[in-house]
Design a protein around this motif. Structure first.
Motif, short mmCIF file in Angstrom:
data_model
loop_
_atom_site.label_atom_id
_atom_site.label_comp_id
_atom_site.label_asym_id
_atom_site.label_seq_id
_atom_site.Cartn_x
_atom_site.Cartn_y
_atom_site.Cartn_z
N LEU A 89 0.83 -1.21 0.00
CA LEU A 89 0.00 0.00 0.00
C LEU A 89 0.86 1.26 0.00
O LEU A 89 0.52 2.24 -0.65
CB LEU A 89 -0.92 0.00 1.22
CG LEU A 89 -1.99 -1.10 1.20
CD1 LEU A 89 -2.84 -1.04 2.45
CD2 LEU A 89 -2.86 -0.95 -0.02
N ILE A 98 -4.12 -4.60 -6.34
CA ILE A 98 -3.55 -4.13 -5.06
C ILE A 98 -4.28 -4.82 -3.91
O ILE A 98 -3.66 -5.35 -2.99
CB ILE A 98 -3.70 -2.60 -4.91
CG1 ILE A 98 -2.95 -1.87 -6.00
CG2 ILE A 98 -3.18 -2.15 -3.55
CD1 ILE A 98 -3.12 -0.37 -5.95
N ILE A 99 -5.62 -4.83 -3.99
CA ILE A 99 -6.39 -5.42 -2.90
C ILE A 99 -6.08 -6.91 -2.78
O ILE A 99 -5.88 -7.42 -1.67
CB ILE A 99 -7.89 -5.20 -3.13
CG1 ILE A 99 -8.19 -3.71 -3.10
CG2 ILE A 99 -8.71 -5.92 -2.09
CD1 ILE A 99 -9.62 -3.40 -3.37
N ALA A 143 -2.60 -7.30 -1.10
CA ALA A 143 -2.55 -6.87 0.30
C ALA A 143 -3.44 -7.76 1.16
O ALA A 143 -3.06 -8.15 2.27
CB ALA A 143 -2.98 -5.42 0.42
N LEU A 144 -4.61 -8.11 0.65
CA LEU A 144 -5.55 -8.92 1.44
C LEU A 144 -4.97 -10.31 1.69
O LEU A 144 -5.02 -10.82 2.82
CB LEU A 144 -6.89 -9.00 0.70
CG LEU A 144 -8.05 -9.56 1.47
CD1 LEU A 144 -8.31 -8.72 2.70
CD2 LEU A 144 -9.30 -9.57 0.60
N ASN A 160 -2.29 -10.13 4.25
CA ASN A 160 -2.86 -9.90 5.57
C ASN A 160 -3.40 -11.19 6.16
O ASN A 160 -3.24 -11.47 7.35
CB ASN A 160 -4.00 -8.89 5.47
CG ASN A 160 -3.53 -7.50 5.80
OD1 ASN A 160 -2.61 -7.34 6.60
ND2 ASN A 160 -4.15 -6.51 5.21
N PHE A 161 -4.08 -11.98 5.34
CA PHE A 161 -4.64 -13.24 5.85
C PHE A 161 -3.53 -14.21 6.23
O PHE A 161 -3.63 -14.91 7.25
CB PHE A 161 -5.57 -13.87 4.83
CG PHE A 161 -6.99 -13.46 5.04
CD1 PHE A 161 -7.69 -13.93 6.12
CD2 PHE A 161 -7.62 -12.57 4.18
CE1 PHE A 161 -8.99 -13.54 6.35
CE2 PHE A 161 -8.91 -12.17 4.39
CZ PHE A 161 -9.60 -12.66 5.48
N ASP A 178 -2.34 -13.18 9.51
CA ASP A 178 -3.27 -13.55 10.57
C ASP A 178 -3.11 -15.02 10.93
O ASP A 178 -3.10 -15.39 12.11
CB ASP A 178 -4.69 -13.25 10.11
CG ASP A 178 -5.70 -13.42 11.22
OD1 ASP A 178 -5.44 -12.87 12.31
OD2 ASP A 178 -6.71 -14.10 11.01
N ASP A 190 -1.98 -16.56 14.56
CA ASP A 190 -2.72 -17.58 15.30
C ASP A 190 -1.84 -18.80 15.57
O ASP A 190 -1.94 -19.43 16.62
CB ASP A 190 -3.95 -18.01 14.51
CG ASP A 190 -5.10 -17.06 14.72
OD1 ASP A 190 -4.88 -16.05 15.42
OD2 ASP A 190 -6.20 -17.30 14.20
N GLN A 246 -4.97 -15.59 21.81
CA GLN A 246 -6.37 -15.32 21.51
C GLN A 246 -7.02 -16.62 21.04
O GLN A 246 -7.72 -16.66 20.05
CB GLN A 246 -6.49 -14.28 20.41
CG GLN A 246 -6.11 -12.92 20.87
CD GLN A 246 -6.15 -11.95 19.71
OE1 GLN A 246 -6.88 -12.12 18.76
NE2 GLN A 246 -5.35 -10.91 19.79
#
Lengths: 356, 519
Positions: free
Chosen positions: A262, A306-307, A310-311, A314-315, A318, A322, A328
């Motif tokens: 980004l 781009i999405i 980046a997405l 990000n996943f 994540d 975990d 968590q």
């Protein structure tokens, strides 16, 4: 409910907690740390899908138009203007059951711009740029951040003070501000140098986290043991402490990677990043934004890619978080608790053994 | 503790000072004030270059220029500010800044407030329903928002939220179709029911109620021609006020506390009763020429005080809690009344020849040369704020949701929550008083930093929407090879960052007694 005098019998005052522990134990029994992490990661559906998507995007981007002098299988290149066909509208058509006119790829699946350049080739080139920049920034930032954080946290004292004030120097400004100044300086030198410049300012968060981790790790017994065995500081950091802090490092590098995509596109959009003839998804959006009402396809695809990048990253981040950090963790459902209780009842001896 | 903070302040200021040196050199290296002259074909090119080099002292070493800049900038400490000038227009940087700061505050203030409220609320719900469909949806949404390039979204927002929406409003008879009503009803129903707890039957019931309420609401708005001539009317105001009274009471004391509920309901009733007199009051105030933000805010504070008094008047052993609930209820009730009054000027605003029935603006901070009273100007500000605020909220909403969710989950696993539950407290008390307050602690250290970072300008949002705020000043000056404005921006951002970090530490130290700073 129960008086203190009542014999404990089968009543377990911390029943819920024991059951939760039993469930957790069943998941990790007999596995090494690496295996546990790998299993948790592979079970994270979002992360696996993200991994698949980013792999697909990368394969598509690098093979279609080729990279590093090797030609790809796509017939157009990103910079040569051509004849504008069908007023440049995309030839990609959806299959009938999705409301399209029958699936077709055609010559220019993403359309052409006003001078006839193929948008698919341009988007692929921009995706390559973004991926390259992302990798360079995150590798560089991870290396610097790790080194600064490790030295700072391990040696403490004056050197820690100095390095942390040095870090403050970078944290004083939002990354995009220093990025814009450096981008204006390095952008014309090409994507690689822009990425190097951005990598040199993105390491600060990681350095602070690694330092925090090292401050607590250095008090642990295995570090004392290594010291007593005569290991050098460098060896202790490399062999004993970094492997123990690797979770923090990997997770934050991944999250940094998605921010890097980004950052690069935003700087290119503002005109402080990648300059033509290099292609960036950000410059494409800024070039084409005024054409949205007449040629929306010029605008859709760069943003979507781009999405996508980046997405997915990000996943993956994540999933890694975990996997490395079960703090968590999922609260077990009633059914799992019942099952665990059943298991414990059936094998009271084994359960008692587990608890010790 | 004071010693600690003074030490830190001095240390940080030294860091800022050093960073200005570094940045001055970097900016100097990256800009090229002779850019336009290099490609010029003018016959006296060499002469022009020589004159500009002289004017900007480009032949001197950069450190000397820095020192003279620093001398001017340090004058700000005793009210004799000289931050240089824009060498193209010869405007002083200080005058450029004062306009830019006001613009940025206007843009960022509302967006941050809304983003915090929304983000905390959604994050809280998401944590309470961990691993439910709602939680997964919110997690996915926040990841998506994290990954959105804001400059891309902004263009989309301009097309879909502004141009298409204006087309819709400009229609002869704008109303929603039956299909739209049904779809939105189902969407609202499913969203709300997935955010509630309980057995399947309870959730299905909630889903049906929420969907039906949504459908009725939109149908009512359709029938009353809301989208042509928007105004709430006394019926909606009364209903909304009572609704707010219940929601606030439920969150603040629980519906069992009858005195609190009655105080909140009296405030709601008072709001509905005052609706008509207030309209006359505003008209009178306009004629008297005292209408403006001071009066509106004054009325708001008066409303709060009166409501608290109503709460106290209901009496009872815990009348302070009734007073608090009543005052909290007064906030949304007065906001509803205010919005209703603003909406009543909507027709006049739309009919204005500068607006021509295209209310949502895509560029700038206000319509130039727009004449009109306070209400018209307010609408104008709101319609200009709508898009950039929405874009800014999208970004920060995601991070507040994630922070709140994470810290709430951590708190909910603590032993004192177990203790509170085993004492037999209601779930509302456990969540609102034991968990939520503690979950907000980490936010207290993030929010000041966020706000002050945003004061440095929402660089991209300002550029896309043509707001001449701090961020735009920075981008334009850097792009236009202007050293002085860029440096002024950098100094301000740096000092603000220092203050933000200090405030965050202070708040944390005050709120959390476990934090004891060593001097």
């Amino acid at each position: 409910m129960s008086t203190p005098l009542e014999p404990a019998g089968h009543f377990d005052p911390t029943g819920g907690e024991t059951l939760e522990n039993a469930i957790e134990l069943k998941d990790v029994e007999g596995l090494s740390q690496g295996q546990i992490v790998r299993r948790r990661f592979l079970r994270h559906r979002g992360a696996i899908i993200g991994l698949g998507v980013i792999a697909l995007v990368a394969i598509l981007a690098y093979t279609s138009i080729g990279a590093g002098g090797i030609p790809g299988w796509w017939k157009f290149d990103p910079v040569t203007p051509g004849k504008v066909e069908n007023s440049g509208s995309p030839s990609l058509a959806l299959p009938g059951w999705l409301g399209g006119s029958g699936f077709a790829i055609g010559d220019h699946p993403f359309g052409q711009d006003e001078i006839g350049r193929d948008i698919f080739a341009r988007v692929m080139k921009g995706t390559q740029t973004s991926l390259n920049v992302m990798v360079v920034i995150s590798v560089l930032a991870a290396l610097i951040g790790m080194a600064v954080g490790a030295v700072s946290g391990y040696f403490r004292g004056g050197i820690d003070q100095f390095l942390m004030r040095f870090t403050d120097l970078f944290i004083t400004f939002p990354v995009i501000v220093i990025g814009a100044v450096l981008g204006k300086l390095a952008g014309s030198a090409g994507a690689f140098w822009l990425a190097v410049a951005l990598g040199c300012i993105s390491w600060t968060t990681l350095a602070r986290l690694v330092r925090g981790e090292f401050l607590s790790l250095r008090e642990r017994e295995f570090v004392d043991a290594a010291k007593a065995a005569g290991a050098s500081s460098f060896r202790i950091i490399r062999k004993h402490m970094i492997p123990n802090a690797i979770g923090v490092i990997i997770v934050n590098t991944t999250l940094l990677a998605s921010q890097a995509v980004l950052l690069e596109t935003a700087l290119s959009y503002l005109g402080f990043g990648i300059k033509s003839p290099d292609v960036s998804l950000g410059t494409m959006i800024s070039e084409y934004q005024s054409a949205f009402s007449t040629r929306p396809w010029l605008f859709w695809w760069p943003g979507l890619f781009i999405i996508l990048i980046a997405l997915s990253v990000n996943f993956i981040g994540d999933g890694l978080r975990d996997a490395f950090d079960p703090r968590q963790k999922r609260v077990p459902s009633q059914r799992q608790m019942d099952k665990a209780a059943q298991r414990q009842k059936n094998a009271p001896v084994a359960a008692a053994g587990d608890e010790q | 503790m004071i010693v600690f903070f003074v030490k830190r302040l001095v240390m940080s200021l030294v860091v800022v000072l050093i960073s200005t040196v570094v940045m001055y050199v970097l900016v100097d290296r990256s800009i090229d004030p002779l850019y336009d002259l290099r490609t010029s074909t003018a016959p006296n090119k060499a002469d022009q270059i020589r004159r500009r080099v002289e004017a900007l002292r480009l032949d001197e070493p950069v450190i000397l220029r820095y020192l003279s800049w620093l001398k001017g900038a340090s004058g700000c400490l005793y009210g004799n500010c000289d931050l240089g000038e824009n060498w193209k227009t010869h405007q002083a940087v200080t005058s450029l800044l004062s306009g830019a700061i006001g613009t940025t505050i206007q843009l960022v203030g509302l967006a941050t407030l809304l983003a915090i409220l929304l983000g905390v609320l959604v994050g809280l719900l998401s944590a309470l329903r961990q691993y439910s469909g709602f939680d997964y949806a919110i997690t996915f949404l926040s990841f998506l928002l994290y990954s959105l390039p804001v400059f891309w979204v902004a263009v989309l927002a301009k097309v879909f939220l502004a141009i298409r929406f204006n087309d819709f409003l400009g229609d002869v008879d704008p109303r929603f179709s039956i299909a739209t009503i049904l779809v939105s009803a189902v969407v609202v129903g499913i969203t709300l029911s997935s955010a509630t707890a309980g057995r399947l039957s309870v959730r299905v019931r909630n889903c049906v109620i929420a969907a039906a309420a949504t459908a009725v609401l939109i149908a009512y708005l359709n029938l009353t021609g809301f989208f042509k001539t928007p105004s709430f009317g006394i019926v909606l105001i009364a209903l909304m006020s009572v609704g707010w009274a219940f929601v606030i009471t439920l969150l603040s004391t629980g519906l069992r506390n009858r005195k609190a509920l009655y105080s909140a309901l009296s405030v709601a009733a008072l709001g509905a009763v005052l609706w008509l007199p207030l309209l006359y009051f505003w008209a009178y105030a306009r004629d008297a020429g005292i209408l403006g933000w001071p009066l509106v805010l004054g009325m708001f504070v008066l409303g709060l005080v009166v409501s608290a008094a109503i709460g106290l008047a209901w009496g009872g052993p815990d009348r302070t809690r009734s007073a608090r609930t009543a005052a909290l209820t007064a906030v949304p009730v007065s906001a509803t009344l205010f919005i209703d009054r603003v909406l009543q000027s909507w027709d006049d605003y739309n009919a204005n020849e500068l607006i021509k029935n295209r209310p949502i603006a895509t560029l700038g901070r206000s319509t130039p040369n727009l004449a009109g009273d306070f209400w018209i100007q307010t609408i104008d500000t709101i319609t200009h704020l709508a898009l950039p605020t929405a874009c800014l909220i999208l970004i920060s909403f995601a991070s507040y949701t994630r922070y709140t969710r994470a810290s709430m989950l951590e708190v909910m696993n603590q032993d004192y929550i177990r203790t509170a539950r085993s004492k037999g407290l209601t779930e509302r008390t456990v969540i609102m008083r034991h968990a939520f307050r503690n979950a907000l602690l980490p936010l207290a250290s993030i929010v000041p930093i966020d706000i002050i970072t945003l004061l440095g300008g929402a660089i991209i949002t300002e550029t896309v929407f043509g707001w001449f705020g701090m961020g735009r000043l920075f981008v334009d000056s850097l792009g236009g090879n202007q050293q002085d404005p860029v440096m002024a921006y950098i100094v301000i951002v740096g000092i603000l960052a220092v203050i933000a970090n200090l405030v965050a530490d202070l708040i944390y130290a005050v709120l959390d007694p476990r934090i004891r700073v060593a001097a």
